[in-house]
Design an enzyme around this catalytic site. Structure first.
Site, PDB file in Angstrom:
ATOM      1  N   ILE A  13       0.807  -1.217   0.047  1.00 12.95           N
ATOM      2  CA  ILE A  13       0.077   0.052  -0.130  1.00 12.95           C
ATOM      3  C   ILE A  13       0.789   1.246  -0.084  1.00 12.95           C
ATOM      4  CG2 ILE A  13      -1.972   1.124   1.186  1.00 12.95           C
ATOM      5  CD1 ILE A  13      -2.640  -1.412   2.562  1.00 12.95           C
ATOM      6  N   ASP A  34      12.181   2.431   4.680  1.00 14.10           N
ATOM      7  CA  ASP A  34      11.517   1.050   4.475  1.00 14.10           C
ATOM      8  C   ASP A  34      12.888  -0.176   5.083  1.00 14.10           C
ATOM      9  OD1 ASP A  34       9.101  -0.532   2.768  1.00 14.10           O
ATOM     10  OD2 ASP A  34      10.719  -1.737   3.571  1.00 14.10           O
ATOM     11  N   ALA A  82       4.736   0.897   7.584  1.00 14.70           N
ATOM     12  CA  ALA A  82       5.492  -0.152   7.903  1.00 14.70           C
ATOM     13  C   ALA A  82       4.869  -0.684   9.011  1.00 14.70           C
ATOM     14  CB  ALA A  82       6.688   0.466   8.390  1.00 14.70           C
ATOM     15  N   ALA A  83       5.071  -1.943   8.546  1.00 13.00           N
ATOM     16  CA  ALA A  83       4.276  -2.957   9.654  1.00 13.00           C
ATOM     17  C   ALA A  83       4.663  -4.570   9.338  1.00 13.00           C
ATOM     18  CB  ALA A  83       2.868  -2.943   9.934  1.00 13.00           C
ATOM     19  N   THR A 125      -6.203  -0.822  10.831  1.00 13.28           N
ATOM     20  CA  THR A 125      -7.088  -1.725  10.272  1.00 13.28           C
ATOM     21  C   THR A 125      -8.218  -1.978  10.857  1.00 13.28           C
ATOM     22  OG1 THR A 125      -7.158  -4.204   9.637  1.00 13.28           O
ATOM     23  CG2 THR A 125      -5.833  -3.529  11.247  1.00 13.28           C
ATOM     24  N   ASP A 126      -9.224  -2.308   9.974  1.00 14.09           N
ATOM     25  CA  ASP A 126     -10.619  -2.776  10.659  1.00 14.09           C
ATOM     26  C   ASP A 126     -10.508  -3.952  11.388  1.00 14.09           C
ATOM     27  OD1 ASP A 126     -10.582  -4.620   8.573  1.00 14.09           O
ATOM     28  OD2 ASP A 126     -12.604  -4.194   7.743  1.00 14.09           O
ATOM     29  N   GLU A 127      -9.424  -4.664  11.258  1.00 11.84           N
ATOM     30  CA  GLU A 127      -9.314  -5.854  12.422  1.00 11.84           C
ATOM     31  C   GLU A 127      -9.277  -5.499  13.735  1.00 11.84           C
ATOM     32  OE1 GLU A 127      -7.162  -9.137  10.515  1.00 11.84           O
ATOM     33  OE2 GLU A 127      -7.149  -8.428   8.651  1.00 11.84           O
ATOM     34  N   TYR A 149      -1.758 -10.080  15.243  1.00  8.86           N
ATOM     35  CA  TYR A 149      -1.625  -8.907  14.175  1.00  8.86           C
ATOM     36  C   TYR A 149      -2.458  -7.862  14.670  1.00  8.86           C
ATOM     37  CZ  TYR A 149      -2.688  -6.222  10.309  1.00  8.86           C
ATOM     38  OH  TYR A 149      -2.895  -5.145   9.489  1.00  8.86           O
ATOM     39  N   LEU A 205      -9.594 -23.275   0.621  1.00 10.75           N
ATOM     40  CA  LEU A 205     -10.506 -22.197   1.311  1.00 10.75           C
ATOM     41  C   LEU A 205     -10.387 -22.674   2.609  1.00 10.75           C
ATOM     42  CD1 LEU A 205     -13.611 -21.299  -0.945  1.00 10.75           C
ATOM     43  CD2 LEU A 205     -12.056 -19.975   0.009  1.00 10.75           C
ATOM     44  N   ARG A 213     -15.618 -10.374   4.168  1.00 16.54           N
ATOM     45  CA  ARG A 213     -14.701  -9.318   4.207  1.00 16.54           C
ATOM     46  C   ARG A 213     -15.258  -8.384   3.093  1.00 16.54           C
ATOM     47  NH1 ARG A 213     -13.264 -12.212   7.848  1.00 16.54           N
ATOM     48  NH2 ARG A 213     -11.405 -13.046   8.322  1.00 16.54           N
ATOM     49  N   ASN A 248     -15.807 -15.188   1.549  1.00 15.87           N
ATOM     50  CA  ASN A 248     -14.338 -15.572   0.512  1.00 15.87           C
ATOM     51  C   ASN A 248     -14.811 -16.673  -0.352  1.00 15.87           C
ATOM     52  OD1 ASN A 248     -12.829 -14.245   2.246  1.00 15.87           O
ATOM     53  ND2 ASN A 248     -12.252 -15.969   3.466  1.00 15.87           N
TER      54      ASN A 248
HETATM   55  P1  NAD Z   1       3.232  -5.052   3.354  1.00 14.19           P
HETATM   56  O1  NAD Z   1       3.645  -6.130   4.305  1.00 14.19           O
HETATM   57  O2  NAD Z   1       3.089  -5.230   1.730  1.00 14.19           O
HETATM   58  O3  NAD Z   1       4.486  -3.777   3.613  1.00 14.19           O
HETATM   59  C1  NAD Z   1       4.940  -3.482   4.818  1.00 14.19           C
HETATM   60  C2  NAD Z   1       6.358  -2.743   4.721  1.00 14.19           C
HETATM   61  O4  NAD Z   1       6.838  -2.299   5.801  1.00 14.19           O
HETATM   62  C3  NAD Z   1       7.298  -3.619   3.790  1.00 14.19           C
HETATM   63  O5  NAD Z   1       8.046  -2.850   2.747  1.00 14.19           O
HETATM   64  C4  NAD Z   1       8.300  -3.764   4.817  1.00 14.19           C
HETATM   65  O6  NAD Z   1       9.484  -4.047   4.360  1.00 14.19           O
HETATM   66  C5  NAD Z   1       8.221  -2.470   5.654  1.00 14.19           C
HETATM   67  N1  NAD Z   1       8.482  -2.936   7.093  1.00 14.19           N
HETATM   68  C6  NAD Z   1       8.344  -4.198   7.792  1.00 14.19           C
HETATM   69  N2  NAD Z   1       9.051  -4.042   9.136  1.00 14.19           N
HETATM   70  C7  NAD Z   1       9.796  -2.709   9.038  1.00 14.19           C
HETATM   71  C8  NAD Z   1      10.599  -2.162  10.083  1.00 14.19           C
HETATM   72  N3  NAD Z   1      10.909  -2.554  11.316  1.00 14.19           N
HETATM   73  N4  NAD Z   1      11.025  -0.907   9.609  1.00 14.19           N
HETATM   74  C9  NAD Z   1      10.865  -0.282   8.453  1.00 14.19           C
HETATM   75  N5  NAD Z   1      10.116  -0.978   7.766  1.00 14.19           N
HETATM   76  C10 NAD Z   1       9.528  -2.109   7.738  1.00 14.19           C
HETATM   77  O7  NAD Z   1       1.890  -4.378   4.085  1.00 14.19           O
HETATM   78  P2  NAD Z   1       0.715  -3.420   3.309  1.00 14.19           P
HETATM   79  O8  NAD Z   1      -0.364  -4.640   3.054  1.00 14.19           O
HETATM   80  O9  NAD Z   1       1.076  -2.548   2.411  1.00 14.19           O
HETATM   81  O10 NAD Z   1       0.062  -2.851   4.620  1.00 14.19           O
HETATM   82  C11 NAD Z   1       0.588  -1.340   4.853  1.00 14.19           C
HETATM   83  C12 NAD Z   1      -0.202  -1.000   5.889  1.00 14.19           C
HETATM   84  O11 NAD Z   1      -1.357  -0.962   5.926  1.00 14.19           O
HETATM   85  C13 NAD Z   1      -0.085  -1.652   7.281  1.00 14.19           C
HETATM   86  O12 NAD Z   1       0.205  -0.958   8.692  1.00 14.19           O
HETATM   87  C14 NAD Z   1      -1.116  -2.625   7.494  1.00 14.19           C
HETATM   88  O13 NAD Z   1      -1.119  -3.000   9.037  1.00 14.19           O
HETATM   89  C15 NAD Z   1      -2.064  -1.763   6.942  1.00 14.19           C
HETATM   90  N6  NAD Z   1      -3.404  -2.492   6.422  1.00 14.19           N
HETATM   91  C16 NAD Z   1      -3.191  -3.305   5.422  1.00 14.19           C
HETATM   92  C17 NAD Z   1      -4.333  -3.902   5.173  1.00 14.19           C
HETATM   93  C18 NAD Z   1      -4.257  -4.800   3.805  1.00 14.19           C
HETATM   94  O14 NAD Z   1      -5.210  -5.391   3.595  1.00 14.19           O
HETATM   95  N7  NAD Z   1      -3.081  -5.068   3.312  1.00 14.19           N
HETATM   96  C19 NAD Z   1      -5.543  -3.423   5.462  1.00 14.19           C
HETATM   97  C20 NAD Z   1      -5.664  -2.487   6.518  1.00 14.19           C
HETATM   98  C21 NAD Z   1      -4.562  -2.025   6.885  1.00 14.19           C
END
Ligand code: NAD
Length: 337
Positions: A13, A34, A82-83, A125-127, A149, A205, A213, A248
């Protein structure tokens, strides 16, 4: 000139968000921080973004306090993506989720407190609401996360809001529903199913596929986060929903159609631990207060996403190591997030 620090900008994202900022034109300078974990990939940012004079890429961790202090000091706005983001991994390794999502967010917030920023967007996140059996979750509803998570994300946003109330750090929180689109790591449900089907493998599944979802295209999600960054009120939380709600099983039917595959490619496996039956958010606050309005249909979004995975086999068609979360599911089965 606005200086924006985007953490996790080489992830799924975050990289779309950076491209959105660049596409809007203007002179804003963007720094991407990152760590390039298994989930991050510079290819997500594209050569065009990396070569754009407005973008600086810094490889580093949220938990490296010196880097964080240095970066936050030079920026007006922080958008924190980042997460550790994969639910199934969190079932086998909660510690790294606490380390990155909770402690990493604390370091970023504490640097923002010290150096001062104009806006800090905590992407959540909505989770965090836990299962929503009926109706829709409102921003003021209690948080009842059921997996490590979601609990780590809830903890992070609570610390973020405490920094607003205690130290007046101008924090906004976004809570998005399930995001899909080009460039998502292929461990997540939509790309996992697409990539397996495109390579004539079967998909599994969880349970009977009855989990519900709301599927939101990544560009719509970034529209919402962008609006929160520009016009969200400090101290406020915004649900970012408005995608298409599917079980799903119904989603699988759409992915099968988009990939030209049939139900003979699908098998059923045991349900995952603590697999919330339904998520649903009320996103009227973002619509009414910020003018947020998603535009993608799920059908068009899936067609675009399938096309991206067809054209980028180099990003996924390599042998995958066994992951820590593998014991929680079965091969070819996906998390919805
Ligand atoms: P992703 O896993 O694709 O990307 C996470 C990025 O964070 C990666 O590029 C990784 O290298 C970087 N990262 C991880 N640990 C790190 C650290 N310690 N220091 C610096 N960088 C670090 O995740 P995503 O799907 O793009 O999600 C992005 C955000 O959106 C997250 O916070 C996630 O909780 C939130 N989110 C995601 C979704 C979904 O459906 N994907 C839905 C709701 C919220």
């Amino acid at each position: 000139m606005l200086k924006i620090l985007v953490t996790g900008g080489a992830g799924f994202i975050g990289s779309h968000f950076v491209r959105r900022l660049l596409g809007a034109g203007g002179s804003a300078r963007i720094t991407v921080l990152d760590a390039l974990t298994y989930a991050g990939h510079l290819g997500n940012l594209s050569a065009a973004a990396l070569e754009d004079g407005r973008v600086t890429f810094v490889q580093g961790s949220l938990n490296d306090r010196a880097i964080i202090e240095d970066l936050v000091a030079g920026h007006d706005t922080v958008v924190h993506f980042a997460a550790e983001s994969h639910v199934t991994r969190s079932l086998g390794d909660a510690g790294s989720f606490v380390q990155t999502n909770v402690l990493g967010t604390y370091h970023l917030l504490d640097a923002a407190r010290t150096h001062g920023v104009d806006k800090f967007v905590q992407v959540s996140t909505d989770e965090v609401y836990g299962p929503v059996r009926t109706g829709t979750a409102h921003e003021d509803d209690p948080l009842r996360p059921t997996v490590p998570y979601a609990a780590s994300k809830a903890a992070a946003e609570m610390i973020a809001m405490s920094y607003f109330h205690t130290y007046q750090v101008p924090v906004c929180v976004t809570r998005s529903s399930n995001i899909y689109g080009p460039g998502q790591h292929h461990e997540k449900l939509v790309p996992l199913f697409i990539t397996r089907l495109l390579s004539d493998r079967r998909v599994t599944l969880h349970g009977r596929g009855e989990h519900v979802r709301n599927w939101l295209h990544v560009e719509d999600n970034c529209q919402g986060i962008d609006l929160v960054m520009r016009t969200g009120l400090p101290g406020e939380t915004y649900n970012i929903g408005g995608g298409t709600t599917k079980t799903n099983k119904d989603l699988t039917a759409m992915i099968l159609a988009a990939c030209g595959a049939g139900w003979d490619a699908v098998e059923y496996g045991p349900d995952r631990q603590a697999n919330d039956i339904r998520y649903a958010v009320d996103w009227s606050k973002a619509r009414e207060d910020l003018g947020y309005q998603p535009t993608w249909t799920l059908q068009d979004g899936l067609a675009q996403t399938v096309q991206w995975y067809r054209e980028h086999r180099d990003r996924w068609d390599t042998p995958q190591p066994v992951t820590v979360g593998a014991r929680a599911g079965t091969e070819g089965s996906g998390d919805a997030c």
